[in-house]
Design a protein around this motif. Structure first.
Motif: not given
Length: 391
Positions: A75-78, A237-245, A255-258, A267-270
């Motif tokens: 999220i911080q990368a985004a 496209k470069d704002a990626t962290f650990n394969g998640v953009n 979608k990011l699932h935590i 949980n939380l789906d972003i």
């Protein structure tokens, strides 16, 4: 037949006391060595299995902390990407406004006197818009100027001091569609490559008497604007962290699932968003493109500025959404850490020994053992008296 050994009641009592003391000493020494008062189910089944359950949940939550931490970083990368894209959008606005402030002019005086003997049709483009002026046979220069200004929609044609030559002084890009339209007004036929100012029109080379200013500058600013759009897309496209953009694709698959607990019931789906140039509704400025045309028209530039404003609003909304999600995830991260501490403390309270108490117990048992040995010796004194008589 051998007989068993007979001990007096007091001797047996003191012996049992010493055995109990030795057992307690062994237990105390084990607790001091391991730091545990419950090291197996035999010590206390309830405490042992309860503590094991608490420790297991603590371990499960500890495993989820890594996933939560990765979610925070994604999220911080985004968010960092959005911040940088916003700066590029501001640069694009500045470029568009600079193009808007760049004045376009077409000026020049015909080298030949106007001759209205024969009828003529003048086809020209004013900032890319086709205009046609019909000049009747026998028209005077004033008649021709009136027809030209009427067709152009503004007073851009006049006559020189001699009153015989046509003067063009326009706050616009004026291009001729054919050579005949130029010569009919007394201008020379243009030679060379026709101008390409992004209108997409078929024109002829400008007459040597005419000078166009500002169009090339706007074209260069349009190219600079396009470069900024490319940077926006690349940055997203470069704002990626650990394969998640989260800002390069708005599909449901992005979608990011935590998970916040071991059963994934909390949980939380972003949802990711498309914050590339295309996703923000920003299109490149190209020659001949309707509504852009290399920033030739002020109206087109204003439309672009409006789109940039909408893009800024989209980025702000996305930043707010991600910021809210980040707050939730960080709050759950802190909660999980504190809960793990509570679980570990609870398990320790059920199984850990109080070393201060055990150390005191060890000292007390050592004293008790010494006293027990002395008591056993006293209990055997009666038998020693009988032994003295036998001697």
């Amino acid at each position: 037949m051998s007989s068993g050994i007979t001990l007096s009641a007091s001797t047996r009592q003191n012996l049992l006391s010493l055995q109990d003391t030795a057992s307690l000493t062994s237990t105390t020494q084990n607790r001091l060595a391991t730091g545990l008062k419950v090291s197996s189910a035999l010590d206390s089944p309830v405490n042992f299995f309860t503590a094991q359950s608490l420790s297991n949940r603590s371990a499960d939550l500890g495993g989820l902390l890594d996933s939560i931490s990765n979610g925070v970083q994604a999220i911080q990368a985004a968010n960092q990407g959005i911040t940088s894209i916003s700066k590029l959008i501001d640069s694009a606005k500045s470029t568009a406004n600079q193009a808007l402030s760049t004045q376009i002019t077409t000026t020049g005086t015909a080298s030949t006197d106007f001759d209205g003997t024969a009828a003529s049709t003048v086809n020209l483009y004013v900032n890319g818009t086709a205009k046609t002026a019909n000049i009747a046979a026998g028209s005077t220069i004033d008649d021709a100027i009136t027809a030209l200004n009427t067709a152009a929609g503004s007073k851009m044609f006049s006559k020189d001091k001699t009153g015989d030559k046509i003067v063009l002084n326009a706050s616009a890009d004026v291009e001729f569609a054919d050579t005949g339209s130029q010569t009919a007004l007394g201008f020379t036929a243009g030679t060379g490559t026709p101008p390409d100012y992004g209108t997409g029109n078929t024109t002829v080379a400008q007459a040597s008497e005419l000078t166009v200013a500002g169009v090339d500058n706007r074209k260069k600013l349009a190219e600079q604007y396009n470069s900024l759009l490319t940077q926006i897309t690349q940055l997203s496209k470069d704002a990626t962290f650990n394969g998640v953009n989260l800002i390069s694709n708005g599909d449901d698959s992005n979608k990011l699932h935590i998970a916040f607990n071991e059963k994934d019931t909390a949980n939380l789906d972003i949802q990711g968003q498309d914050l590339t140039a295309d996703g923000l509704g920003l299109t490149s400025i190209t020659a001949g493109a309707t509504g852009t045309g290399n920033f030739l028209l002020d109206a087109d530039i204003k439309t672009t500025v409006t789109k940039l404003g909408s893009a800024t609003d989209t980025l702000r909304a996305a930043s707010s959404t991600f910021g809210s999600n980040l707050s939730v995830v960080q709050n759950r991260q802190t909660f999980s850490k504190n809960l793990i501490n509570v679980l570990d403390t609870g398990a320790s309270n059920l199984t850990n020994a109080d070393l201060n108490v055990e150390a005191a117990n060890s000292q007390a048992l050592s004293t008790r053992q010494s006293l027990g040995i002395s008591a056993l010796s006293l209990a055997n004194q009666a038998q020693q008296s009988v032994l003295q008589l036998l001697r």
